[in-house]
Design a protein around this motif. Sequence first.
Motif, PDB file in Angstrom:
ATOM      1  N   ALA A 170       0.829  -1.202   0.000  1.00  0.00           N
ATOM      2  CA  ALA A 170       0.000   0.000   0.000  1.00  0.00           C
ATOM      3  C   ALA A 170       0.863   1.251   0.000  1.00  0.00           C
ATOM      4  O   ALA A 170       0.569   2.233  -0.695  1.00  0.00           O
ATOM      5  N   ALA A 171       1.972   1.211   0.764  1.00  0.00           N
ATOM      6  CA  ALA A 171       2.895   2.348   0.772  1.00  0.00           C
ATOM      7  C   ALA A 171       3.579   2.488  -0.574  1.00  0.00           C
ATOM      8  O   ALA A 171       3.828   3.605  -1.050  1.00  0.00           O
ATOM      9  N   ARG A 172       3.872   1.363  -1.219  1.00  0.00           N
ATOM     10  CA  ARG A 172       4.506   1.401  -2.545  1.00  0.00           C
ATOM     11  C   ARG A 172       3.572   2.011  -3.566  1.00  0.00           C
ATOM     12  O   ARG A 172       3.989   2.805  -4.418  1.00  0.00           O
ATOM     13  N   LEU A 173       2.292   1.654  -3.500  1.00  0.00           N
ATOM     14  CA  LEU A 173       1.306   2.220  -4.412  1.00  0.00           C
ATOM     15  C   LEU A 173       1.147   3.714  -4.173  1.00  0.00           C
ATOM     16  O   LEU A 173       1.075   4.500  -5.125  1.00  0.00           O
ATOM     17  N   GLU A 174       1.104   4.120  -2.922  1.00  0.00           N
ATOM     18  CA  GLU A 174       0.972   5.540  -2.608  1.00  0.00           C
ATOM     19  C   GLU A 174       2.162   6.332  -3.155  1.00  0.00           C
ATOM     20  O   GLU A 174       1.993   7.432  -3.690  1.00  0.00           O
ATOM     21  N   LEU A 175       3.345   5.761  -3.052  1.00  0.00           N
ATOM     22  CA  LEU A 175       4.534   6.420  -3.584  1.00  0.00           C
ATOM     23  C   LEU A 175       4.453   6.532  -5.101  1.00  0.00           C
ATOM     24  O   LEU A 175       4.776   7.580  -5.677  1.00  0.00           O
TER      25      LEU A 175
END
Length: 265
Positions: free
Chosen positions: A237-242
Motif C-alpha cells: 500500500a505504501a509502494r502504491l501511494e509512492l
Amino acid sequence: MAAKINHVAIMSGNYALESKFYEAVFGMRASPKSRPTRAVSIGDGYVGMNINPRRAGRPGRLDHYGIQVDDLDATLARIAEKYPDVKAVKRPSTRPFAAYTNHDPDGNVFDLTQAKGDNLKDVYAHNDWQSERSISHIGIRTLNAEACAEFYMDMFDLKPANLPIRNGHGVTDGRVTLIFLPWNLMDYANTGIIGPGMEYIGFKVEDMAKLKEDVVKAGNANPLLTPAPLGIGDDSAARLELLQSVSLGSWHLADPDGVLIDVVA
C-alpha cells in the motif's frame, strides 16, 4: 537534431508470459522478425518493447530505453565534447535495435541507434498501424532529475514537458515523455527500498473502463496473466501511494512479473 524514443526493455524470468500480457491487455503486436530464443519483441506501432530473458547476475526489472537519432556519429561527438565522462559502448550486430549503449550523467542506461542504420533491422516493424493503447511515458528515479532532463534536451533536442508532478522534469519527442523523478532514500521509509532507476512504464488508453475489463478477462482466461498484487498489505500500500505521487495516471497496476504500470485515459 531529430530524436525518437523508440523502445523500452524489460528483463524478465518469464519473458514469453510477459509478452502475452501486454498483447492481451494493451493490444501490442509481436514483431514479424521475432527472435524467440533470444527475446520477445512487441510494439504499439510507434514504440517497441523488448522483453529479454533474465540471465544469471541480472535483476528482473524495467531495464532501459532506446533513442533513435538521424545522425549517430554527430550525436556521439556532441556527447563526447560536452559530457566527456559519459561513455558509449558499441554493440554487436546481433542487437538489431542498438548500435551503442550509452548512459546519461546520472548513469541511466539507454540504447542509441540511427534511423535506417545498418544495425536497425526492423525488429519493431509496425509502422503501418497504431494501437489505441500506447506507451506514452516512462518514469525514471534519479539523483539529479533536473540535470538529467537538461542532458536529453541538449543532446537530443527533446522538448520540455510541463508535468503536474512535484519536482518531476519531463522531456518529450512529441509523443513519448521521459519523466525524471528525484530519488530520495527517505521516500522509502514505509516500504521496500528501491535504488535509482526506471520506476514505471506509462500507457495512454482509449477507455479506462474497457481496459479494466480486459485485465479481468485476460486473468480469467489464463490466471498466469493476472497482474501482480499492488496495494495489498501495508508495504504494498505504501509502494502504491509512492507511485501515485510521482505518476500521471488515474489507475496503477503491475504486470505479472511486477513491473509497475501507470495508466492515463
